[in-house]
Write a protein that holds these residues in place. Structure first.
Motif, PDB file in Angstrom:
ATOM      1  N   ALA A  49       5.548   1.977   9.900  1.00 52.38           N
ATOM      2  CA  ALA A  49       4.497   2.574   9.062  1.00 52.38           C
ATOM      3  C   ALA A  49       4.858   2.488   7.587  1.00 52.38           C
ATOM      4  CB  ALA A  49       4.260   4.019   9.481  1.00 52.38           C
ATOM      5  N   ILE A  50       6.129   2.721   7.256  1.00 55.47           N
ATOM      6  CA  ILE A  50       6.571   2.636   5.859  1.00 55.47           C
ATOM      7  C   ILE A  50       6.389   1.219   5.336  1.00 55.47           C
ATOM      8  CG2 ILE A  50       8.605   2.698   4.356  1.00 55.47           C
ATOM      9  CD1 ILE A  50       9.537   5.163   6.013  1.00 55.47           C
ATOM     10  N   GLU A  51       6.773   0.230   6.124  1.00 57.45           N
ATOM     11  CA  GLU A  51       6.622  -1.161   5.693  1.00 57.45           C
ATOM     12  C   GLU A  51       5.152  -1.514   5.468  1.00 57.45           C
ATOM     13  OE1 GLU A  51       9.010  -3.213   4.609  1.00 57.45           O
ATOM     14  OE2 GLU A  51      10.250  -1.442   4.941  1.00 57.45           O
ATOM     15  N   PHE A  52       4.288  -1.041   6.353  1.00 57.66           N
ATOM     16  CA  PHE A  52       2.859  -1.293   6.203  1.00 57.66           C
ATOM     17  C   PHE A  52       2.330  -0.600   4.940  1.00 57.66           C
ATOM     18  CE2 PHE A  52      -1.655  -0.536   7.208  1.00 57.66           C
ATOM     19  CZ  PHE A  52      -2.052  -1.839   7.459  1.00 57.66           C
ATOM     20  N   ALA A  53       2.731   0.636   4.722  1.00 55.70           N
ATOM     21  CA  ALA A  53       2.308   1.381   3.531  1.00 55.70           C
ATOM     22  C   ALA A  53       2.763   0.669   2.263  1.00 55.70           C
ATOM     23  CB  ALA A  53       2.858   2.801   3.578  1.00 55.70           C
ATOM     24  N   LYS A  54       3.988   0.187   2.261  1.00 54.87           N
ATOM     25  CA  LYS A  54       4.501  -0.539   1.091  1.00 54.87           C
ATOM     26  C   LYS A  54       3.650  -1.772   0.796  1.00 54.87           C
ATOM     27  CE  LYS A  54       9.449   0.347   0.999  1.00 54.87           C
ATOM     28  NZ  LYS A  54      10.759  -0.265   1.286  1.00 54.87           N
ATOM     29  N   SER A  55       3.283  -2.497   1.843  1.00 53.93           N
ATOM     30  CA  SER A  55       2.485  -3.711   1.637  1.00 53.93           C
ATOM     31  C   SER A  55       1.114  -3.363   1.057  1.00 53.93           C
ATOM     32  CB  SER A  55       2.358  -4.513   2.925  1.00 53.93           C
ATOM     33  OG  SER A  55       1.565  -3.851   3.877  1.00 53.93           O
ATOM     34  N   ILE A  56       0.535  -2.257   1.510  1.00 54.58           N
ATOM     35  CA  ILE A  56      -0.757  -1.824   0.965  1.00 54.58           C
ATOM     36  C   ILE A  56      -0.612  -1.478  -0.515  1.00 54.58           C
ATOM     37  CG2 ILE A  56      -2.467   0.048   0.989  1.00 54.58           C
ATOM     38  CD1 ILE A  56      -2.026   0.221   4.029  1.00 54.58           C
ATOM     39  N   ILE A  57       0.394  -0.682  -0.836  1.00 58.37           N
ATOM     40  CA  ILE A  57       0.560  -0.190  -2.202  1.00 58.37           C
ATOM     41  C   ILE A  57       0.940  -1.314  -3.161  1.00 58.37           C
ATOM     42  CG2 ILE A  57       1.935   1.371  -3.646  1.00 58.37           C
ATOM     43  CD1 ILE A  57       2.048   3.179  -1.033  1.00 58.37           C
ATOM     44  N   MET A  58       1.727  -2.281  -2.696  1.00 60.37           N
ATOM     45  CA  MET A  58       2.083  -3.423  -3.550  1.00 60.37           C
ATOM     46  C   MET A  58       0.838  -4.241  -3.894  1.00 60.37           C
ATOM     47  SD  MET A  58       5.473  -3.481  -3.955  1.00 60.37           S
ATOM     48  CE  MET A  58       6.348  -4.994  -3.803  1.00 60.37           C
ATOM     49  N   ASP A  62      -3.804   1.608  -6.373  1.00 52.27           N
ATOM     50  CA  ASP A  62      -4.689   2.767  -6.458  1.00 52.27           C
ATOM     51  C   ASP A  62      -4.789   3.507  -5.127  1.00 52.27           C
ATOM     52  OD1 ASP A  62      -6.064   0.620  -5.283  1.00 52.27           O
ATOM     53  OD2 ASP A  62      -8.009   1.320  -5.998  1.00 52.27           O
ATOM     54  N   ILE A  63      -3.943   3.111  -4.165  1.00 56.32           N
ATOM     55  CA  ILE A  63      -3.947   3.696  -2.826  1.00 56.32           C
ATOM     56  C   ILE A  63      -2.652   4.483  -2.618  1.00 56.32           C
ATOM     57  CG2 ILE A  63      -3.982   3.177  -0.339  1.00 56.32           C
ATOM     58  CD1 ILE A  63      -6.540   2.298  -1.678  1.00 56.32           C
ATOM     59  N   GLU A  64      -2.770   5.614  -1.925  1.00 61.19           N
ATOM     60  CA  GLU A  64      -1.585   6.318  -1.448  1.00 61.19           C
ATOM     61  C   GLU A  64      -1.700   6.403   0.067  1.00 61.19           C
ATOM     62  OE1 GLU A  64      -1.488  10.173  -3.259  1.00 61.19           O
ATOM     63  OE2 GLU A  64      -3.292  10.858  -2.240  1.00 61.19           O
ATOM     64  N   CYS A  65      -0.557   6.470   0.730  1.00 58.55           N
ATOM     65  CA  CYS A  65      -0.530   6.496   2.189  1.00 58.55           C
ATOM     66  C   CYS A  65       0.234   7.718   2.667  1.00 58.55           C
ATOM     67  CB  CYS A  65       0.137   5.237   2.739  1.00 58.55           C
ATOM     68  SG  CYS A  65      -0.740   3.714   2.359  1.00 58.55           S
ATOM     69  N   GLY A  66      -0.368   8.449   3.571  1.00 63.36           N
ATOM     70  CA  GLY A  66       0.299   9.559   4.224  1.00 63.36           C
ATOM     71  C   GLY A  66       0.707   9.126   5.621  1.00 63.36           C
ATOM     72  N   ILE A  67       1.921   9.482   5.998  1.00 64.48           N
ATOM     73  CA  ILE A  67       2.414   9.171   7.337  1.00 64.48           C
ATOM     74  C   ILE A  67       2.613  10.490   8.068  1.00 64.48           C
ATOM     75  CG2 ILE A  67       4.262   8.105   8.677  1.00 64.48           C
ATOM     76  CD1 ILE A  67       4.675   6.179   6.295  1.00 64.48           C
ATOM     77  N   TYR A  68       2.026  10.576   9.248  1.00 64.67           N
ATOM     78  CA  TYR A  68       1.977  11.831  10.009  1.00 64.67           C
ATOM     79  C   TYR A  68       2.646  11.683  11.364  1.00 64.67           C
ATOM     80  CZ  TYR A  68      -1.503  13.019   6.535  1.00 64.67           C
ATOM     81  OH  TYR A  68      -2.139  13.258   5.346  1.00 64.67           O
ATOM     82  N   GLY A  69       3.265  12.771  11.816  1.00 65.72           N
ATOM     83  CA  GLY A  69       3.857  12.827  13.146  1.00 65.72           C
ATOM     84  C   GLY A  69       2.862  13.407  14.131  1.00 65.72           C
ATOM     85  N   ASN A  70       3.354  14.127  15.129  1.00 63.40           N
ATOM     86  CA  ASN A  70       2.502  14.641  16.204  1.00 63.40           C
ATOM     87  C   ASN A  70       1.493  15.688  15.773  1.00 63.40           C
ATOM     88  OD1 ASN A  70       3.295  13.098  18.394  1.00 63.40           O
ATOM     89  ND2 ASN A  70       5.142  14.298  18.656  1.00 63.40           N
ATOM     90  N   LEU A  78       3.486   8.117   0.434  1.00 53.17           N
ATOM     91  CA  LEU A  78       3.952   7.010  -0.385  1.00 53.17           C
ATOM     92  C   LEU A  78       2.863   6.626  -1.370  1.00 53.17           C
ATOM     93  CD1 LEU A  78       5.528   6.641   2.457  1.00 53.17           C
ATOM     94  CD2 LEU A  78       6.074   4.434   1.512  1.00 53.17           C
ATOM     95  N   ASP A  79       3.275   6.380  -2.614  1.00 55.07           N
ATOM     96  CA  ASP A  79       2.356   5.915  -3.644  1.00 55.07           C
ATOM     97  C   ASP A  79       3.114   5.035  -4.624  1.00 55.07           C
ATOM     98  OD1 ASP A  79       3.717   7.614  -5.477  1.00 55.07           O
ATOM     99  OD2 ASP A  79       2.313   9.239  -5.090  1.00 55.07           O
ATOM    100  N   ARG A  80       2.428   4.569  -5.659  1.00 51.34           N
ATOM    101  CA  ARG A  80       3.041   3.652  -6.614  1.00 51.34           C
ATOM    102  C   ARG A  80       4.203   4.286  -7.373  1.00 51.34           C
ATOM    103  NH1 ARG A  80      -2.421   3.878  -9.824  1.00 51.34           N
ATOM    104  NH2 ARG A  80      -2.078   5.705 -11.119  1.00 51.34           N
ATOM    105  N   TYR A  81       4.260   5.595  -7.404  1.00 54.73           N
ATOM    106  CA  TYR A  81       5.316   6.281  -8.150  1.00 54.73           C
ATOM    107  C   TYR A  81       6.609   6.429  -7.357  1.00 54.73           C
ATOM    108  CZ  TYR A  81       1.270   7.400 -10.959  1.00 54.73           C
ATOM    109  OH  TYR A  81       0.119   7.301 -11.715  1.00 54.73           O
ATOM    110  N   ASN A  82       6.535   6.456  -6.031  1.00 60.04           N
ATOM    111  CA  ASN A  82       7.752   6.683  -5.245  1.00 60.04           C
ATOM    112  C   ASN A  82       8.058   5.575  -4.248  1.00 60.04           C
ATOM    113  OD1 ASN A  82       6.021   7.045  -3.092  1.00 60.04           O
ATOM    114  ND2 ASN A  82       6.488   9.203  -2.787  1.00 60.04           N
ATOM    115  N   ILE A  83       7.311   4.499  -4.280  1.00 60.44           N
ATOM    116  CA  ILE A  83       7.473   3.423  -3.286  1.00 60.44           C
ATOM    117  C   ILE A  83       8.887   2.865  -3.276  1.00 60.44           C
ATOM    118  CG2 ILE A  83       6.660   1.573  -4.770  1.00 60.44           C
ATOM    119  CD1 ILE A  83       5.330   0.360  -2.301  1.00 60.44           C
ATOM    120  N   SER A  84       9.544   2.812  -4.414  1.00 65.47           N
ATOM    121  CA  SER A  84      10.893   2.226  -4.467  1.00 65.47           C
ATOM    122  C   SER A  84      11.921   3.120  -3.780  1.00 65.47           C
ATOM    123  CB  SER A  84      11.301   1.947  -5.913  1.00 65.47           C
ATOM    124  OG  SER A  84      11.317   3.155  -6.637  1.00 65.47           O
TER     125      SER A  84
END
Length: 86
Positions: A49-58, A62-70, A78-84
């Motif tokens: 999920a992190i790798e997919f989110a990174k590809s979207i944000i790169m 203008d997109i941020e991604c939230g990753i959720y558990g159960n 993840l967003d452009r400010y913390n992707i690194s």
């Protein structure tokens, strides 16, 4: 907007949103306004999920991604400010 998906084992769900407004986006990056729009992407583990989110944000900073558990509480945002950091 579709209901939160039922996750198994180590699966996580990814949700996309407009970074400026927080509005949820569907898989085609269109504002989610109807119950038919697919807004969650399910992955077998958080690393995928992190790798997919990174590809979207790169591609679209203008997109941020939230990753959720159960439960529908964000594990990561993840967003452009913390992707690194990931």
């Amino acid at each position: 907007m579709k209901k939160f998906p039922l996750l198994k084992n180590r699966q996580v769900a990814l949700l996309r949103a407009d970074i400026n407004t927080g509005t949820v986006l569907d898989k085609n990056y269109i504002y989610a306004t109807t119950p038919n729009q697919e807004v969650f992407a399910v992955f077998d583990n958080i690393d995928l999920a992190i790798e997919f989110a990174k590809s979207i944000i790169m591609e679209r900073n203008d997109i941020e991604c939230g990753i959720y558990g159960n439960d529908p509480v964000a594990l990561l945002i993840l967003d452009r400010y913390n992707i690194s950091s990931y």
